[in-house]
Design a protein around this motif. Sequence first.
Motif, PDB file in Angstrom:
ATOM      1  N   ASP A  32       0.851  -1.188   0.000  1.00 28.25           N
ATOM      2  CA  ASP A  32       0.000   0.000   0.000  1.00 28.25           C
ATOM      3  C   ASP A  32       0.888   1.241   0.000  1.00 28.25           C
ATOM      4  O   ASP A  32       2.122   1.144  -0.025  1.00 28.25           O
ATOM      5  CB  ASP A  32      -0.957   0.002   1.198  1.00 28.25           C
ATOM      6  N   LYS A  33       0.253   2.406   0.060  1.00 31.22           N
ATOM      7  CA  LYS A  33       0.988   3.667  -0.032  1.00 31.22           C
ATOM      8  C   LYS A  33       1.919   3.871   1.160  1.00 31.22           C
ATOM      9  O   LYS A  33       3.058   4.335   1.002  1.00 31.22           O
ATOM     10  CB  LYS A  33      -0.005   4.820  -0.144  1.00 31.22           C
ATOM     11  N   GLN A  34       1.463   3.520   2.361  1.00 34.99           N
ATOM     12  CA  GLN A  34       2.290   3.693   3.551  1.00 34.99           C
ATOM     13  C   GLN A  34       3.534   2.816   3.493  1.00 34.99           C
ATOM     14  O   GLN A  34       4.635   3.250   3.874  1.00 34.99           O
ATOM     15  CB  GLN A  34       1.472   3.361   4.804  1.00 34.99           C
ATOM     16  N   ALA A  35       3.358   1.591   2.964  1.00 30.42           N
ATOM     17  CA  ALA A  35       4.520   0.702   2.824  1.00 30.42           C
ATOM     18  C   ALA A  35       5.508   1.266   1.814  1.00 30.42           C
ATOM     19  O   ALA A  35       6.732   1.146   1.987  1.00 30.42           O
ATOM     20  CB  ALA A  35       4.055  -0.694   2.388  1.00 30.42           C
ATOM     21  N   ALA A  36       4.995   1.916   0.769  1.00 27.31           N
ATOM     22  CA  ALA A  36       5.872   2.549  -0.225  1.00 27.31           C
ATOM     23  C   ALA A  36       6.653   3.698   0.408  1.00 27.31           C
ATOM     24  O   ALA A  36       7.860   3.862   0.172  1.00 27.31           O
ATOM     25  CB  ALA A  36       5.044   3.048  -1.406  1.00 27.31           C
ATOM     26  N   ILE A  37       5.974   4.502   1.239  1.00 32.62           N
ATOM     27  CA  ILE A  37       6.649   5.617   1.930  1.00 32.62           C
ATOM     28  C   ILE A  37       7.734   5.088   2.857  1.00 32.62           C
ATOM     29  O   ILE A  37       8.836   5.656   2.954  1.00 32.62           O
ATOM     30  CB  ILE A  37       5.615   6.465   2.698  1.00 32.62           C
TER      31      ILE A  37
END
Length: 400
Positions: free
Chosen positions: A24-29
């Motif tokens: 997800d986006k948080q994991a990408a960040i």
Amino acid sequence: MKVYTYKAYDKAGARLDGQLEAIDKQAAINQIKALGLLASEVVENKESAASIFSSSKKVSLADLEFLTAELSLLLSSGVRIDKGLDIIKRSKAQPALVKLLSDISSSISKGQSLSEALKAHDDVFDPLYINLVELGEASGNLPEIFAKLAEDLKFRRDLQRKIISSLTYPFVILAVCILCIVFIFNFIVPKLSVLFTDPETLPWYTQALLGLSNWMQEYQVFMAIGIVAGGFSLVHLFKQPNFLKVWQETLLKIPGLANSVLVTERIRFNSALAMMLQAGLPIDKALFLAKGNIKNQVLQREMEIVRSKVKHGHSLSPSLKQTSLFPDFYISLLEVGEESGNLSKVFDEIANRSRQEFESWTEKMTTLIEPLLILFMGGIVGGVVVVMLMSMVAVNDVGF
């Protein structure tokens, strides 16, 4: 896993762009932070992600060339293969290529060799590519192997581009011609037809023109549907092995086109064979792999016979002389190369000469087709104009 495109800044304040895969986006960040970067923008590439997982978009020849050239550069600089794949993945690679690199990296991390990881993606990497990588792994010569593969892929991409560019202009002219015809019979002729009050007194050519215009206006939708359906039918037919075989056999019997097919296949076969012989593959295995570069099934069968003969002790030059792919002049070059033990250079020379021959042929055909299509379009448009003028003159004559 989803594909994210990000913009970030390093500790010095320099901006970096890249792509990565995350749940997800948080994991990408979090992944970006782990790289020591400050993320300023992280966007999910929804369109490309959908195309990857639906297998609607594949790794293109340009992507494969980019990957191979980058691996050659990175490996020759001393970068490990897993690190090299990660660097390419984080560059501005296409999403389909990112997915492919992630799968290869995962296979390597599980203990597989690079060639074994590539075999799982045989829709992208052909047997020639995989075998040369396997040879490079065994000899410790992977950077040079990737350099030769990148050169061959560039050669193939240039050939593909030349074929497309040689066909583009004639198709554009033909499309303009069709649009002009549709415009004339839908807008010009109907407006001029109001000048003629009594169709029965008109000359036959005027009646034929008006009849054709009325027919097009009434049935052009069905005609367009028929053309689209015919196009889809042709695409389906070309996927059928029996039809494709008959079509390829027919191409080799059409004067003019047969020579272009032979030259194109000769380029593919000889460039692959030269590269494999330079890499040190035995001639029978090189023939088997180079045969896969040939698209025409008739020529493939001829090369399979050649490979069988060479494997059983026959000389290469007399065996190739019995095929359609090599004229007598190239056979004489091969005889010299076979005697001197320098076949790879001879095959490379044949590929280069065939490429020049193909470029000359495409230039001549383009030069010939362009004026013919323009004359065809001008003849139809001019014919309609002349018929309408003659019709108006005929009506004035009747009135007087």
